[in-house]
Design a protein around this motif. Structure first.
Motif, short mmCIF file in Angstrom:
data_model
loop_
_atom_site.label_atom_id
_atom_site.label_comp_id
_atom_site.label_asym_id
_atom_site.label_seq_id
_atom_site.Cartn_x
_atom_site.Cartn_y
_atom_site.Cartn_z
N ARG A 79 0.84 -1.20 0.00
CA ARG A 79 0.00 0.00 0.00
C ARG A 79 0.88 1.25 0.00
O ARG A 79 0.61 2.21 -0.74
CB ARG A 79 -0.93 -0.02 1.21
CG ARG A 79 -1.93 1.11 1.22
CD ARG A 79 -2.96 0.98 2.32
NE ARG A 79 -2.39 0.72 3.63
CZ ARG A 79 -2.64 -0.36 4.37
NH1 ARG A 79 -3.45 -1.29 3.92
NH2 ARG A 79 -2.09 -0.53 5.55
N LYS A 80 1.95 1.25 0.77
CA LYS A 80 2.85 2.40 0.82
C LYS A 80 3.55 2.59 -0.53
O LYS A 80 3.67 3.73 -1.02
CB LYS A 80 3.89 2.19 1.92
CG LYS A 80 4.84 3.34 2.11
CD LYS A 80 4.14 4.55 2.65
CE LYS A 80 5.15 5.62 2.98
NZ LYS A 80 4.52 6.88 3.32
N GLN A 85 4.14 5.45 -5.69
CA GLN A 85 4.09 5.40 -7.16
C GLN A 85 3.09 6.41 -7.70
O GLN A 85 3.36 7.09 -8.69
CB GLN A 85 3.72 3.99 -7.63
CG GLN A 85 3.72 3.83 -9.12
CD GLN A 85 5.11 4.02 -9.72
OE1 GLN A 85 6.09 3.56 -9.15
NE2 GLN A 85 5.18 4.69 -10.85
N GLU A 86 1.94 6.54 -7.06
CA GLU A 86 0.95 7.55 -7.48
C GLU A 86 1.52 8.95 -7.34
O GLU A 86 1.31 9.81 -8.21
CB GLU A 86 -0.32 7.40 -6.66
CG GLU A 86 -1.12 6.17 -6.99
CD GLU A 86 -2.30 5.97 -6.04
OE1 GLU A 86 -2.51 6.82 -5.16
OE2 GLU A 86 -2.99 4.95 -6.20
N GLU A 87 2.24 9.21 -6.26
CA GLU A 87 2.85 10.53 -6.05
C GLU A 87 3.90 10.80 -7.12
O GLU A 87 3.97 11.90 -7.68
CB GLU A 87 3.49 10.58 -4.66
CG GLU A 87 4.15 11.88 -4.31
CD GLU A 87 3.17 13.01 -4.09
OE1 GLU A 87 3.58 14.18 -4.20
OE2 GLU A 87 1.98 12.74 -3.80
N ASP A 89 4.02 9.49 -10.15
CA ASP A 89 3.31 9.70 -11.43
C ASP A 89 2.74 11.11 -11.51
O ASP A 89 2.80 11.76 -12.55
CB ASP A 89 2.20 8.67 -11.60
CG ASP A 89 2.72 7.27 -11.83
OD1 ASP A 89 3.91 7.12 -12.19
OD2 ASP A 89 1.93 6.31 -11.64
N ARG A 90 2.20 11.59 -10.39
CA ARG A 90 1.64 12.94 -10.36
C ARG A 90 2.72 13.99 -10.58
O ARG A 90 2.56 14.92 -11.37
CB ARG A 90 0.94 13.19 -9.03
CG ARG A 90 0.19 14.52 -8.96
CD ARG A 90 -0.40 14.77 -7.61
NE ARG A 90 0.57 14.73 -6.52
CZ ARG A 90 1.39 15.75 -6.21
NH1 ARG A 90 1.38 16.86 -6.91
NH2 ARG A 90 2.22 15.64 -5.20
N VAL A 91 3.87 13.81 -9.92
CA VAL A 91 4.97 14.78 -10.05
C VAL A 91 5.52 14.75 -11.48
O VAL A 91 5.80 15.81 -12.07
CB VAL A 91 6.08 14.48 -9.01
CG1 VAL A 91 7.34 15.26 -9.30
CG2 VAL A 91 5.58 14.79 -7.61
N GLU A 92 5.65 13.57 -12.06
CA GLU A 92 6.15 13.48 -13.44
C GLU A 92 5.17 14.13 -14.42
O GLU A 92 5.58 14.78 -15.38
CB GLU A 92 6.38 12.02 -13.82
CG GLU A 92 7.62 11.43 -13.20
CD GLU A 92 7.83 9.97 -13.59
OE1 GLU A 92 6.95 9.39 -14.24
OE2 GLU A 92 8.88 9.43 -13.22
#
Length: 102
Positions: A79-80, A85-87, A89-92
């Motif tokens: 989960r962490k 990974q979502e963070e 992807d958002r930053v990229e």
């Protein structure tokens, strides 16, 4: 590990039930008999069957607990990693958006 623990618990319970319900007292010979395997045995052997079944049950419960804890830690770690990974992807995506505007 949880499955192996469950197998040990079931094996211990089967031995315990076989010792409880399969044994009787032979009034002619004055000894304990086990009707499941039709063998005369002293009380000490029946006691050792009880001890062995208790050890198997406790070992099985301990293994189940250990496996559940390990699984919980792995799910927490997954989960962490998903959140990270979502963070990422958002930053990229934000960086690509800034590069396109420049």
């Amino acid at each position: 590990m949880v499955l192996f623990g469950l197998v040990l618990v079931l094996l211990g319970v089967c031995i315990l039930l076989a010792g409880l319900f399969g044994s009787g007292y032979d009034s002619e010979g004055g000894s304990l008999t086990n009707e499941l395997i039709n063998v005369n045995m002293p009380a000490e052997v029946l006691f050792l069957f009880g001890v062995a079944s208790g050890v198997l049950i406790l070992l099985g419960l301990w293994l189940m607990k250990l496996g559940a804890q390990r699984g919980w830690k792995n799910r927490k770690k997954d989960r962490k990693l998903s959140e990270l990974q979502e963070e990422l992807d958002r930053v990229e995506a934000e960086r690509r958006g800034d590069d396109d505007q420049a």
